[in-house]
Write a protein that holds these residues in place. Structure first.
Motif, PDB file in Angstrom:
ATOM      1  N   GLY A  13      25.262 -29.705   5.991  1.00 38.28           N
ATOM      2  CA  GLY A  13      23.879 -30.049   5.685  1.00 38.28           C
ATOM      3  C   GLY A  13      23.585 -29.733   4.228  1.00 38.28           C
ATOM      4  N   ILE A  14      22.453 -30.215   3.753  1.00 33.82           N
ATOM      5  CA  ILE A  14      22.096 -30.023   2.347  1.00 33.82           C
ATOM      6  C   ILE A  14      21.915 -28.557   1.996  1.00 33.82           C
ATOM      7  CG2 ILE A  14      19.622 -30.404   2.716  1.00 33.82           C
ATOM      8  CD1 ILE A  14      21.755 -31.382  -0.394  1.00 33.82           C
ATOM      9  N   ASP A  15      21.384 -27.753   2.905  1.00 30.92           N
ATOM     10  CA  ASP A  15      21.206 -26.326   2.597  1.00 30.92           C
ATOM     11  C   ASP A  15      22.545 -25.645   2.351  1.00 30.92           C
ATOM     12  OD1 ASP A  15      18.430 -26.508   2.802  1.00 30.92           O
ATOM     13  OD2 ASP A  15      18.455 -26.049   4.947  1.00 30.92           O
ATOM     14  N   GLU A  16      23.538 -25.962   3.176  1.00 33.49           N
ATOM     15  CA  GLU A  16      24.863 -25.385   2.990  1.00 33.49           C
ATOM     16  C   GLU A  16      25.506 -25.916   1.712  1.00 33.49           C
ATOM     17  OE1 GLU A  16      29.230 -25.031   5.142  1.00 33.49           O
ATOM     18  OE2 GLU A  16      27.506 -25.626   6.366  1.00 33.49           O
ATOM     19  N   LEU A  17      25.324 -27.203   1.446  1.00 33.80           N
ATOM     20  CA  LEU A  17      25.883 -27.775   0.225  1.00 33.80           C
ATOM     21  C   LEU A  17      25.276 -27.104  -1.008  1.00 33.80           C
ATOM     22  CD1 LEU A  17      27.669 -29.832  -1.199  1.00 33.80           C
ATOM     23  CD2 LEU A  17      25.777 -31.475  -0.999  1.00 33.80           C
ATOM     24  N   LEU A  18      23.961 -26.916  -1.025  1.00 32.74           N
ATOM     25  CA  LEU A  18      23.320 -26.227  -2.146  1.00 32.74           C
ATOM     26  C   LEU A  18      23.860 -24.816  -2.310  1.00 32.74           C
ATOM     27  CD1 LEU A  18      19.600 -27.351  -1.851  1.00 32.74           C
ATOM     28  CD2 LEU A  18      21.130 -27.758  -3.784  1.00 32.74           C
ATOM     29  N   ALA A  23      26.958 -21.251  -5.706  1.00 34.54           N
ATOM     30  CA  ALA A  23      27.890 -20.119  -5.800  1.00 34.54           C
ATOM     31  C   ALA A  23      28.895 -20.321  -6.928  1.00 34.54           C
ATOM     32  CB  ALA A  23      28.622 -19.933  -4.466  1.00 34.54           C
ATOM     33  N   GLY A  24      28.995 -21.540  -7.436  1.00 34.72           N
ATOM     34  CA  GLY A  24      29.974 -21.850  -8.468  1.00 34.72           C
ATOM     35  C   GLY A  24      29.528 -21.603  -9.890  1.00 34.72           C
ATOM     36  N   TYR A  25      28.284 -21.189 -10.086  1.00 35.11           N
ATOM     37  CA  TYR A  25      27.789 -20.917 -11.434  1.00 35.11           C
ATOM     38  C   TYR A  25      26.572 -20.007 -11.362  1.00 35.11           C
ATOM     39  CZ  TYR A  25      24.366 -24.565 -10.385  1.00 35.11           C
ATOM     40  OH  TYR A  25      23.373 -25.307  -9.804  1.00 35.11           O
ATOM     41  N   GLN A  26      26.182 -19.471 -12.498  1.00 36.28           N
ATOM     42  CA  GLN A  26      25.027 -18.576 -12.593  1.00 36.28           C
ATOM     43  C   GLN A  26      23.788 -19.384 -12.951  1.00 36.28           C
ATOM     44  OE1 GLN A  26      25.193 -15.161 -12.140  1.00 36.28           O
ATOM     45  NE2 GLN A  26      22.977 -15.090 -12.309  1.00 36.28           N
ATOM     46  N   ARG A  27      22.807 -19.426 -12.072  1.00 39.85           N
ATOM     47  CA  ARG A  27      21.543 -20.117 -12.351  1.00 39.85           C
ATOM     48  C   ARG A  27      20.667 -19.227 -13.236  1.00 39.85           C
ATOM     49  NH1 ARG A  27      18.529 -21.772  -7.382  1.00 39.85           N
ATOM     50  NH2 ARG A  27      17.951 -23.641  -8.553  1.00 39.85           N
ATOM     51  N   SER A 103      20.511 -28.497  -9.092  1.00 36.98           N
ATOM     52  CA  SER A 103      21.696 -27.740  -8.670  1.00 36.98           C
ATOM     53  C   SER A 103      22.871 -28.681  -8.425  1.00 36.98           C
ATOM     54  CB  SER A 103      21.402 -26.947  -7.393  1.00 36.98           C
ATOM     55  OG  SER A 103      20.447 -25.943  -7.635  1.00 36.98           O
ATOM     56  N   LEU A 104      22.603 -29.784  -7.745  1.00 36.31           N
ATOM     57  CA  LEU A 104      23.659 -30.762  -7.497  1.00 36.31           C
ATOM     58  C   LEU A 104      24.119 -31.401  -8.810  1.00 36.31           C
ATOM     59  CD1 LEU A 104      22.183 -32.430  -4.302  1.00 36.31           C
ATOM     60  CD2 LEU A 104      23.939 -30.650  -4.420  1.00 36.31           C
ATOM     61  N   ALA A 105      23.181 -31.646  -9.707  1.00 31.54           N
ATOM     62  CA  ALA A 105      23.515 -32.231 -11.003  1.00 31.54           C
ATOM     63  C   ALA A 105      24.380 -31.277 -11.833  1.00 31.54           C
ATOM     64  CB  ALA A 105      22.244 -32.591 -11.762  1.00 31.54           C
ATOM     65  N   ALA A 106      24.045 -30.002 -11.840  1.00 32.90           N
ATOM     66  CA  ALA A 106      24.836 -29.020 -12.590  1.00 32.90           C
ATOM     67  C   ALA A 106      26.256 -28.947 -12.034  1.00 32.90           C
ATOM     68  CB  ALA A 106      24.169 -27.647 -12.548  1.00 32.90           C
ATOM     69  N   ALA A 107      26.389 -28.995 -10.712  1.00 33.40           N
ATOM     70  CA  ALA A 107      27.720 -28.974 -10.104  1.00 33.40           C
ATOM     71  C   ALA A 107      28.523 -30.201 -10.520  1.00 33.40           C
ATOM     72  CB  ALA A 107      27.606 -28.905  -8.583  1.00 33.40           C
ATOM     73  N   SER A 108      27.866 -31.336 -10.614  1.00 31.03           N
ATOM     74  CA  SER A 108      28.540 -32.554 -11.055  1.00 31.03           C
ATOM     75  C   SER A 108      29.009 -32.420 -12.508  1.00 31.03           C
ATOM     76  CB  SER A 108      27.597 -33.750 -10.901  1.00 31.03           C
ATOM     77  OG  SER A 108      28.231 -34.937 -11.280  1.00 31.03           O
ATOM     78  N   LEU A 109      28.189 -31.808 -13.343  1.00 28.44           N
ATOM     79  CA  LEU A 109      28.592 -31.589 -14.740  1.00 28.44           C
ATOM     80  C   LEU A 109      29.786 -30.644 -14.827  1.00 28.44           C
ATOM     81  CD1 LEU A 109      25.105 -31.372 -16.498  1.00 28.44           C
ATOM     82  CD2 LEU A 109      26.703 -33.319 -16.435  1.00 28.44           C
ATOM     83  N   HIS A 110      29.842 -29.669 -13.939  1.00 27.69           N
ATOM     84  CA  HIS A 110      31.015 -28.782 -13.888  1.00 27.69           C
ATOM     85  C   HIS A 110      32.269 -29.600 -13.606  1.00 27.69           C
ATOM     86  CE1 HIS A 110      29.798 -24.467 -14.080  1.00 27.69           C
ATOM     87  NE2 HIS A 110      28.606 -25.041 -14.002  1.00 27.69           N
ATOM     88  N   GLN A 111      32.172 -30.575 -12.723  1.00 24.51           N
ATOM     89  CA  GLN A 111      33.323 -31.412 -12.399  1.00 24.51           C
ATOM     90  C   GLN A 111      33.785 -32.224 -13.600  1.00 24.51           C
ATOM     91  OE1 GLN A 111      31.863 -33.475  -8.898  1.00 24.51           O
ATOM     92  NE2 GLN A 111      33.052 -32.106  -7.590  1.00 24.51           N
ATOM     93  N   LEU A 112      32.876 -32.484 -14.553  1.00 23.47           N
ATOM     94  CA  LEU A 112      33.239 -33.186 -15.787  1.00 23.47           C
ATOM     95  C   LEU A 112      33.800 -32.228 -16.839  1.00 23.47           C
ATOM     96  CD1 LEU A 112      30.247 -35.646 -16.306  1.00 23.47           C
ATOM     97  CD2 LEU A 112      32.588 -36.205 -15.616  1.00 23.47           C
ATOM     98  N   ASP A 119      21.414 -24.640 -13.895  1.00 25.29           N
ATOM     99  CA  ASP A 119      20.115 -25.258 -13.656  1.00 25.29           C
ATOM    100  C   ASP A 119      19.037 -24.192 -13.608  1.00 25.29           C
ATOM    101  OD1 ASP A 119      20.903 -24.478 -10.915  1.00 25.29           O
ATOM    102  OD2 ASP A 119      19.269 -25.745 -10.242  1.00 25.29           O
ATOM    103  N   LEU A 120      17.808 -24.668 -13.709  1.00 27.80           N
ATOM    104  CA  LEU A 120      16.648 -23.800 -13.776  1.00 27.80           C
ATOM    105  C   LEU A 120      16.145 -23.504 -12.365  1.00 27.80           C
ATOM    106  CD1 LEU A 120      14.417 -22.400 -15.405  1.00 27.80           C
ATOM    107  CD2 LEU A 120      13.249 -24.598 -15.509  1.00 27.80           C
ATOM    108  N   ILE A 121      16.149 -22.245 -12.005  1.00 26.56           N
ATOM    109  CA  ILE A 121      15.633 -21.821 -10.696  1.00 26.56           C
ATOM    110  C   ILE A 121      14.157 -22.213 -10.614  1.00 26.56           C
ATOM    111  CG2 ILE A 121      15.134 -19.845  -9.204  1.00 26.56           C
ATOM    112  CD1 ILE A 121      17.481 -18.389 -10.713  1.00 26.56           C
ATOM    113  N   GLY A 122      13.807 -22.993  -9.608  1.00 23.80           N
ATOM    114  CA  GLY A 122      12.419 -23.413  -9.435  1.00 23.80           C
ATOM    115  C   GLY A 122      12.020 -24.624 -10.243  1.00 23.80           C
TER     116      GLY A 122
END
Length: 142
Positions: A13-18, A23-27, A103-112, A119-122
């Protein structure tokens, strides 16, 4: 399905994916993002769609790149990159409205290979609530 599939092959689910991608970077929070941008250490990237920018305004100095163009515009090796996409060591702070899509966008940038992307919390709403600078969106031509 036997119920013994590896975790990678079962739907999440999206909550688990988020939770996984975060967990892969520091927000960072709004004040940290503000200071990093102000000192020139980070590039703020606003991925909110136009209606939200029109309604709530803009963060001064933030680069506006809508979500559907983000990877093409920030890939330092890409043919459609923006001049700000100077290298894989660039610290990018992705900002959406409330801190979920970013958060999803930042993870995608990590893949690049943009290993300092975060990303900015909130999201923008946290920025605004913190009393940080916001300017009105200039009127769009009809």
């Amino acid at each position: 399905m036997s119920g013994t599939e590896p975790a990678e092959s079962r739907p999440v689910g999206i909550d688990e994916l988020l939770e996984r991608v975060r967990a892969g970077y520091q927000r960072i929070d709004a004040r940290e993002a503000y200071e990093a941008a102000r000192s020139g250490e980070a590039l703020l990237v606003d991925i909110r769609y136009a209606a939200l920018r029109d309604r709530d305004g803009l963060i001064p100095g933030a680069l506006v790149i809508e979500r559907n163009e983000l990877e093409w515009r920030l890939d330092p090796q890409g043919s459609h990159k923006t001049p700000e996409a100077t290298g894989h060591d660039l610290q990018v702070v992705v900002i959406c409205n409330e801190g979920y899509a970013s958060s999803l966008a930042a993870a995608s940038l990590h893949q690049l290979g943009l290993h300092r992307a975060t990303d900015l919390i909130g999201g923008f709403q946290a920025w605004k609530t913190a009393g940080l600078p916001v300017t009105p969106q200039p009127p769009q031509p009809s």
